[in-house]
Scaffold this motif. Structure first.
Motif, PDB file in Angstrom:
ATOM      1  N   LEU A   1       5.872  -8.649  -4.058  1.00 15.02           N
ATOM      2  CA  LEU A   1       5.860  -7.856  -3.748  1.00 15.02           C
ATOM      3  C   LEU A   1       5.487  -6.551  -5.648  1.00 15.02           C
ATOM      4  N   ASN A   2       6.897  -6.819  -6.118  1.00 13.35           N
ATOM      5  CA  ASN A   2       7.063  -6.875  -7.280  1.00 13.35           C
ATOM      6  C   ASN A   2       6.018  -6.571  -8.331  1.00 13.35           C
ATOM      7  N   VAL A   3       5.811  -7.973  -8.625  1.00 12.32           N
ATOM      8  CA  VAL A   3       4.274  -7.520  -9.200  1.00 12.32           C
ATOM      9  C   VAL A   3       3.252  -7.428  -9.112  1.00 12.32           C
ATOM     10  N   ALA A   4       3.212  -6.943  -7.456  1.00 13.59           N
ATOM     11  CA  ALA A   4       2.201  -6.112  -7.530  1.00 13.59           C
ATOM     12  C   ALA A   4       1.869  -4.803  -7.588  1.00 13.59           C
ATOM     13  N   LEU A   5       3.024  -4.370  -7.573  1.00 10.97           N
ATOM     14  CA  LEU A   5       3.750  -2.961  -8.473  1.00 10.97           C
ATOM     15  C   LEU A   5       3.065  -2.794  -9.539  1.00 10.97           C
ATOM     16  N   GLU A   6       4.042  -4.134 -10.129  1.00 10.31           N
ATOM     17  CA  GLU A   6       4.520  -3.804 -11.759  1.00 10.31           C
ATOM     18  C   GLU A   6       3.185  -4.118 -12.572  1.00 10.31           C
ATOM     19  N   LEU A   7       2.234  -4.098 -11.524  1.00 15.72           N
ATOM     20  CA  LEU A   7       0.850  -4.078 -12.268  1.00 15.72           C
ATOM     21  C   LEU A   7      -0.110  -2.982 -12.195  1.00 15.72           C
TER      22      LEU A   7
ATOM     23  N   ASP B   1       0.636  -1.303  -0.071  1.00 15.72           N
ATOM     24  CA  ASP B   1       0.265   0.007   0.122  1.00 15.72           C
ATOM     25  C   ASP B   1       1.072   0.851  -0.298  1.00 15.72           C
ATOM     26  N   LYS B   2       1.958   1.452   0.986  1.00 21.59           N
ATOM     27  CA  LYS B   2       2.949   2.454   0.036  1.00 21.59           C
ATOM     28  C   LYS B   2       3.898   2.491  -0.620  1.00 21.59           C
ATOM     29  N   TYR B   3       4.215   1.741  -1.346  1.00 30.28           N
ATOM     30  CA  TYR B   3       4.570   1.680  -1.882  1.00 30.28           C
ATOM     31  C   TYR B   3       3.135   2.134  -3.381  1.00 30.28           C
ATOM     32  N   LYS B   4       1.868   1.214  -3.549  1.00 25.37           N
ATOM     33  CA  LYS B   4       1.625   2.000  -4.189  1.00 25.37           C
ATOM     34  C   LYS B   4       0.997   3.433  -3.833  1.00 25.37           C
ATOM     35  N   ASN B   5       1.069   3.723  -2.908  1.00 27.48           N
ATOM     36  CA  ASN B   5      -0.155   5.451  -2.577  1.00 27.48           C
ATOM     37  C   ASN B   5       1.727   6.349  -3.734  1.00 27.48           C
ATOM     38  N   GLU B   6       2.832   5.668  -3.493  1.00 29.12           N
ATOM     39  CA  GLU B   6       3.811   6.639  -4.533  1.00 29.12           C
ATOM     40  C   GLU B   6       4.083   6.479  -5.977  1.00 29.12           C
ATOM     41  N   ILE B   7       3.885   5.213  -5.958  1.00 27.41           N
ATOM     42  CA  ILE B   7       3.933   5.420  -7.256  1.00 27.41           C
ATOM     43  C   ILE B   7       2.778   5.672  -8.341  1.00 27.41           C
ATOM     44  N   GLU B   8       1.360   6.043  -7.586  1.00 26.62           N
ATOM     45  CA  GLU B   8       0.138   6.949  -7.626  1.00 26.62           C
ATOM     46  C   GLU B   8       0.690   8.604  -7.563  1.00 26.62           C
ATOM     47  N   ARG B   9       1.906   8.728  -6.760  1.00 29.81           N
ATOM     48  CA  ARG B   9       2.147  10.097  -6.705  1.00 29.81           C
ATOM     49  C   ARG B   9       2.382  10.785  -7.319  1.00 29.81           C
ATOM     50  N   TYR B  10       3.531  10.005  -8.720  1.00 35.55           N
ATOM     51  CA  TYR B  10       4.319   9.832 -10.031  1.00 35.55           C
ATOM     52  C   TYR B  10       3.664   9.951 -10.546  1.00 35.55           C
TER      53      TYR B  10
ATOM     54  N   GLU C   1       4.797  -1.490 -21.117  1.00 32.01           N
ATOM     55  CA  GLU C   1       4.911  -2.859 -21.495  1.00 32.01           C
ATOM     56  C   GLU C   1       5.153  -3.965 -21.222  1.00 32.01           C
ATOM     57  N   LYS C   2       6.837  -3.068 -20.664  1.00 31.45           N
ATOM     58  CA  LYS C   2       7.854  -3.383 -20.050  1.00 31.45           C
ATOM     59  C   LYS C   2       7.364  -4.240 -18.684  1.00 31.45           C
ATOM     60  N   MET C   3       6.684  -3.198 -18.145  1.00 38.64           N
ATOM     61  CA  MET C   3       6.321  -3.525 -17.074  1.00 38.64           C
ATOM     62  C   MET C   3       5.787  -4.553 -16.463  1.00 38.64           C
ATOM     63  N   PHE C   4       4.632  -4.857 -17.424  1.00 38.12           N
ATOM     64  CA  PHE C   4       3.817  -5.748 -17.446  1.00 38.12           C
ATOM     65  C   PHE C   4       4.463  -6.936 -17.493  1.00 38.12           C
ATOM     66  N   ASP C   5       4.910  -6.974 -18.559  1.00 32.14           N
ATOM     67  CA  ASP C   5       5.848  -8.241 -18.579  1.00 32.14           C
ATOM     68  C   ASP C   5       6.726  -9.123 -17.348  1.00 32.14           C
ATOM     69  N   ASN C   6       7.020  -7.740 -16.948  1.00 36.58           N
ATOM     70  CA  ASN C   6       7.732  -8.295 -15.975  1.00 36.58           C
ATOM     71  C   ASN C   6       7.086  -8.622 -14.858  1.00 36.58           C
ATOM     72  N   ALA C   7       5.953  -8.121 -14.898  1.00 32.86           N
ATOM     73  CA  ALA C   7       5.271  -9.086 -14.076  1.00 32.86           C
ATOM     74  C   ALA C   7       4.238 -10.227 -14.447  1.00 32.86           C
ATOM     75  N   ILE C   8       4.416 -10.502 -15.460  1.00 34.17           N
ATOM     76  CA  ILE C   8       4.007 -11.737 -16.109  1.00 34.17           C
ATOM     77  C   ILE C   8       5.613 -12.739 -15.377  1.00 34.17           C
ATOM     78  N   ASN C   9       6.119 -12.441 -15.355  1.00 34.79           N
ATOM     79  CA  ASN C   9       7.875 -12.810 -15.370  1.00 34.79           C
ATOM     80  C   ASN C   9       7.409 -13.546 -13.853  1.00 34.79           C
TER      81      ASN C   9
END
Length: 158
Positions: free
Chosen positions: A88-94, A49-58, A119-127
């Protein structure tokens, strides 16, 4: 200091010194605190949740000029990846991909590098999902993102 040299130093310390070192790191280094919290509890929700909020801010535009700073959001994700906590990585990438698709939908934003990064971020999440063997858990979210992307001519394949 190399990993080998660090290991040698730690082997020379007694248990109390190592505990004090870890406690000191926990107090002074936020990333160490986050890692140790997850290591001891296994709970990634607060950190997610903390990192999702930071991501949204940017990701979401700010100011009169509607400046997008999604590169800063990607930096956060790259930093988090160093903890090597795949879930955690997958949650943030998606989440990043979902936010980017909202920007495209809300503002009609078109910039090729933006799309490529998404698209790269999506591919990382899929991996990561495949690495964890949790395809079923994420299937609906992946389908939703892929369908939404197809509305804009993007192919997020899974």
């Amino acid at each position: 200091m190399s990993l080998r040299a660090l290991k040698k130093e730690l082997n020379q310390m007694d248990k109390t010194e190592i505990i004090n070192l870890i406690l000191d790191m926990y107090k002074k280094i936020p990333d160490a605190k986050n890692f140790l919290d997850i290591f001891t509890t296994g709970d990634i929700e607060k950190l997610t949740d903390k990192y999702k909020n930071e991501i949204e801010r940017y990701i979401y535009p700010h100011g009169r000029d509607m400046v997008l700073r999604e590169t800063e959001a990607r930096k956060i994700i790259r930093t988090v990846r160093k903890m090597k906590i795949t879930q955690l990585n997958v949650a943030l990438e998606l989440h990043y991909v979902s936010c980017c698709l909202e920007i495209i939908d809300d503002f009609g934003y078109w910039e090729e590098n933006y799309y490529v990064a998404m698209e790269k971020m999506f591919d990382n999440a899929i991996n990561g999902i495949n690495e964890m063997g949790m395809e079923e858990k994420y299937l609906e979210q992946i389908r939703t993102l892929s369908y939404k992307a197809s509305e804009f001519g993007l192919e997020l394949q899974y």
